[in-house]
Design an enzyme around this catalytic site. Structure first.
Site, PDB file in Angstrom:
ATOM      1  N   HIS A 168       0.856  -1.189   0.000  1.00  0.00           N
ATOM      2  CA  HIS A 168       0.000   0.000   0.000  1.00  0.00           C
ATOM      3  C   HIS A 168       0.889   1.234   0.000  1.00  0.00           C
ATOM      4  CE1 HIS A 168      -3.830  -2.004   1.839  1.00  0.00           C
ATOM      5  NE2 HIS A 168      -3.284  -2.745   0.889  1.00  0.00           N
ATOM      6  N   GLU A 222       0.927   3.889   1.792  1.00  0.00           N
ATOM      7  CA  GLU A 222       1.395   4.304   3.115  1.00  0.00           C
ATOM      8  C   GLU A 222       2.587   3.473   3.571  1.00  0.00           C
ATOM      9  OE1 GLU A 222      -1.733   3.484   2.126  1.00  0.00           O
ATOM     10  OE2 GLU A 222      -3.171   4.073   3.667  1.00  0.00           O
ATOM     11  N   CYS A 272      -6.187   1.780   5.983  1.00  0.00           N
ATOM     12  CA  CYS A 272      -6.774   0.523   6.440  1.00  0.00           C
ATOM     13  C   CYS A 272      -6.113   0.134   7.772  1.00  0.00           C
ATOM     14  CB  CYS A 272      -6.561  -0.568   5.393  1.00  0.00           C
ATOM     15  SG  CYS A 272      -4.829  -1.079   5.211  1.00  0.00           S
ATOM     16  N   CYS A 298      -2.273  -0.433   7.520  1.00  0.00           N
ATOM     17  CA  CYS A 298      -1.526   0.824   7.408  1.00  0.00           C
ATOM     18  C   CYS A 298      -1.596   1.623   8.702  1.00  0.00           C
ATOM     19  CB  CYS A 298      -2.052   1.634   6.227  1.00  0.00           C
ATOM     20  SG  CYS A 298      -1.692   0.821   4.648  1.00  0.00           S
TER      21      CYS A 298
END
Length: 180
Positions: A78, A80, A108, A111
């Site tokens: 992801h 992040e 999420c 993260c």
């Protein structure tokens, strides 16, 4: 009408005009950089989420990334996570307490945990994610008593643009014929 960029509880200026808010202007400028990362991710056929990690005091960008889960065949790739990894590598340490993270979509749970472990000072996100978000939706990770570090959170910066990019991406995905 209230100023959505004003600090909660802040009184409106007596003149009725809103005062310039340097932090809100900086947040929008850095979110625009994260948005560019999201657009680049979409161009690579990745879910269009972008992140930028900066030194809070100077605004110096330490890392910027867009999702790469498909390209890297890595469900943890992801935006992040990639930005945190890159900034930690640049700094040579796993904690980034003097840094702010700008991300186009509410993080999420995975993260949010990484953000907490990295001790990031502040999280600024674009559009909320009622389905998978874990900051202001779902598990509300930072509000849990087991969370060791709770960053300051600001949501809704460039929310409409981020949401529109996501909607367009998924609309186009639904219209494509299935891959063999």
């Amino acid at each position: 009408m209230t100023d959505p960029t004003a600090e909660p509880g802040a009184a409106a200026p007596p003149s009725g005009r809103s005062e310039p808010n340097p932090q809100a202007e900086r947040d929008r400028a850095l979110m625009a950089r994260a948005f560019a990362e999201a657009e680049a991710a979409a161009a690579r056929d990745e879910v269009p989420v972008g992140a930028v990690l900066v030194e809070a005091a100077t605004g110096r960008v330490l890392a910027a990334a867009g999702n790469r889960t498909e390209a890297d065949a890595d469900p943890s790739a992801h935006a992040e996570i990639l930005a945190i990894r890159a900034a930690a590598t640049t700094r040579g340490r796993p904690r980034l307490p003097d840094c702010d993270l700008y991300v186009t979509l509410e993080p999420c749970a995975m993260c949010a945990a990484a953000i907490s472990f990295a001790r990031i000072r502040r999280v600024i996100y674009g559009t909320p994610d009622p389905k998978m978000g874990a900051v202001d939706h779902g598990p509300r990770f930072f509000a849990q008593p087991t969370c060791h570090h709770r960053p300051a959170v600001t949501g809704g910066v460039m929310a409409e643009a981020s949401a529109a990019l996501l909607r367009a991406f998924f609309r186009a995905k639904r219209q494509r014929p299935p891959e063999p």
